[in-house]
Enzyme design. Structure first.
Site, short mmCIF file in Angstrom:
data_model
loop_
_atom_site.label_atom_id
_atom_site.label_comp_id
_atom_site.label_asym_id
_atom_site.label_seq_id
_atom_site.Cartn_x
_atom_site.Cartn_y
_atom_site.Cartn_z
N LYS A 165 0.84 -1.20 0.00
CA LYS A 165 0.00 0.00 0.00
C LYS A 165 0.88 1.26 0.00
O LYS A 165 0.66 2.19 -0.76
CB LYS A 165 -0.94 -0.01 1.23
CG LYS A 165 -2.05 -1.04 1.12
CD LYS A 165 -2.85 -1.25 2.40
CE LYS A 165 -3.87 -2.37 2.19
NZ LYS A 165 -4.69 -2.70 3.36
N GLN A 199 -4.99 -1.30 9.60
CA GLN A 199 -4.93 -2.63 9.01
C GLN A 199 -5.50 -3.66 9.98
O GLN A 199 -5.18 -3.64 11.18
CB GLN A 199 -3.47 -2.96 8.66
CG GLN A 199 -3.28 -4.27 7.93
CD GLN A 199 -3.84 -4.27 6.50
OE1 GLN A 199 -3.94 -3.22 5.87
NE2 GLN A 199 -4.20 -5.44 6.01
N ASP A 246 -11.39 3.02 4.13
CA ASP A 246 -11.86 1.64 3.98
C ASP A 246 -13.38 1.56 3.87
O ASP A 246 -13.92 0.50 3.55
CB ASP A 246 -11.45 0.83 5.22
CG ASP A 246 -10.12 0.13 5.05
OD1 ASP A 246 -9.88 -0.40 3.96
OD2 ASP A 246 -9.35 0.10 6.02
N1 GUN Z 1 -7.34 -6.55 6.20
C1 GUN Z 1 -7.63 -7.28 5.10
N2 GUN Z 1 -8.20 -6.51 4.16
C2 GUN Z 1 -8.24 -5.27 4.66
C3 GUN Z 1 -8.73 -4.03 4.14
O1 GUN Z 1 -9.23 -3.91 3.01
N3 GUN Z 1 -8.60 -2.96 4.98
C4 GUN Z 1 -8.08 -3.08 6.22
N4 GUN Z 1 -8.02 -1.99 6.97
N5 GUN Z 1 -7.62 -4.20 6.72
C5 GUN Z 1 -7.71 -5.29 5.94
#
Ligand code: GUN
Length: 294
Positions: free
Chosen positions: A62, A106, A129
């Site tokens: 990311k 995350q 998100d």
């Molecule tokens: N863990 C797995 N997928 C995601 C996501 O799309 N966002 C976040 N914040 N954590 C994750």
């Protein structure tokens, strides 16, 4: 049921997530440049609690993609032992900083952290998100707001491959807040007839065989096999299951998808790249709202 491919059946089309990702990122680049020239770069803060190896890989990717696009990013890495209160303090600090447009925490989070309080504390206006209850409400109501990255990426993939959704039967296997539920709502808003299956569904294979579009988001390696697949269906595999040898496999048996489906997403290289692309898209969209309505 087909044992082998019949002579006039062609192998399923592979839906290439990297191709879709590259298109999305190429479209975002001039928008980032425009914001940067007129105001400042979009800013994303990523909070990674502890040392989960899977999460570390995703977060690294990311941050790397932010760099490639010209998005300012910050990685905050509190220890696994952090309290809910301390994590809320970090989020409140980020809520106040004008150069940070998006905040991502995350998941998974360690068990002592109250995830719901974390989600509610983040400014809904910085929720890249789409997990804040206000943004989930906006999704239910089909009004604008950030949407969960993986499901909205899948909708982009269907659109860019001209796979029709309206009037089709869609089956989503899995009811998580991150994928299953938002996926079902996005398909519903696109006028699919949607079924959600889960661990208590009594005849999973029969339900799945009805699907023109089958989204597998269960987190069980190879659960979806030929008896779940309607010939010609589009199969979207959200699974990322790590085997003991380190190999990552999806929720769908790839040989069965290849033999029976009309189109399918491989693992890796299918859905994975879309999640990051849509995270970048959400960050840019939020930055545009912050900067262009200022
Ligand atoms: N863990 C797995 N997928 C995601 C996501 O799309 N966002 C976040 N914040 N954590 C994750």
């Amino acid at each position: 049921m087909l044992d082998k491919m019949s002579p006039n059946q062609t192998a399923a089309r592979v839906l290439d997530g990297k191709w879709v990702r590259d298109q999305i990122l190429a479209e975002l680049k001039p928008r980032v440049q425009k914001l940067t020239a007129a105001h400042r770069p979009p800013g994303l803060a990523v909070i990674l609690v502890g040392n989960d190896p899977g999460s570390e890989i995703y977060v690294r990717l990311k941050i790397k993609t932010c760099g490639e696009l010209g998005i300012y990013s910050e990685k905050i890495t509190p220890p696994e032992t952090i309290t809910t209160g301390d994590l809320l303090g970090i989020i409140e600090g980020l809520n106040q900083r004008p150069e940070i447009d998006g905040i991502l925490v995350q998941t998974p989070l360690p068990p002592q952290v109250d995830k719901d309080r974390v989600l509610r504390t983040m400014s809904p206006d910085k929720d890249v998100d789409g997990f804040h209850p206000l943004n989930v409400g906006a999704l239910v109501e089909n009004i604008p707001g950030p949407r969960a990255c993986t499901p909205v990426g899948i909708m982009e993939m269907l659109r860019r491959y001209d796979i029709p959704v309206a009037g089709r039967k869609a089956v989503v296997v899995g009811r998580s807040d991150i994928v299953g539920k938002p996926m079902a709502l996005l398909l519903l808003h696109a006028n699919a007839t949607v079924t959600i299956c889960h661990s208590h569904t009594s005849n999973l294979a029969e339900e799945c065989r009805r699907a023109d579009i089958l989204v597998a988001a269960i987190g069980r390696a190879g659960l979806i096999t030929r008896e779940h697949i309607q010939p010609g269906a589009t199969i979207i595999d959200v699974g990322m299951n790590r085997k003991p040898d380190g190999k990552v496999v999806g929720d769908v048996n790839p040989d069965d998808a290849r033999a029976l489906a009309g189109a399918y997403t491989p693992v890796p290289g299918g859905v994975g790249p879309l999640t990051i692309a849509m995270l970048m898209a959400n960050t840019v969209e939020i930055a545009e709202r912050h900067l262009c309505s200022a």
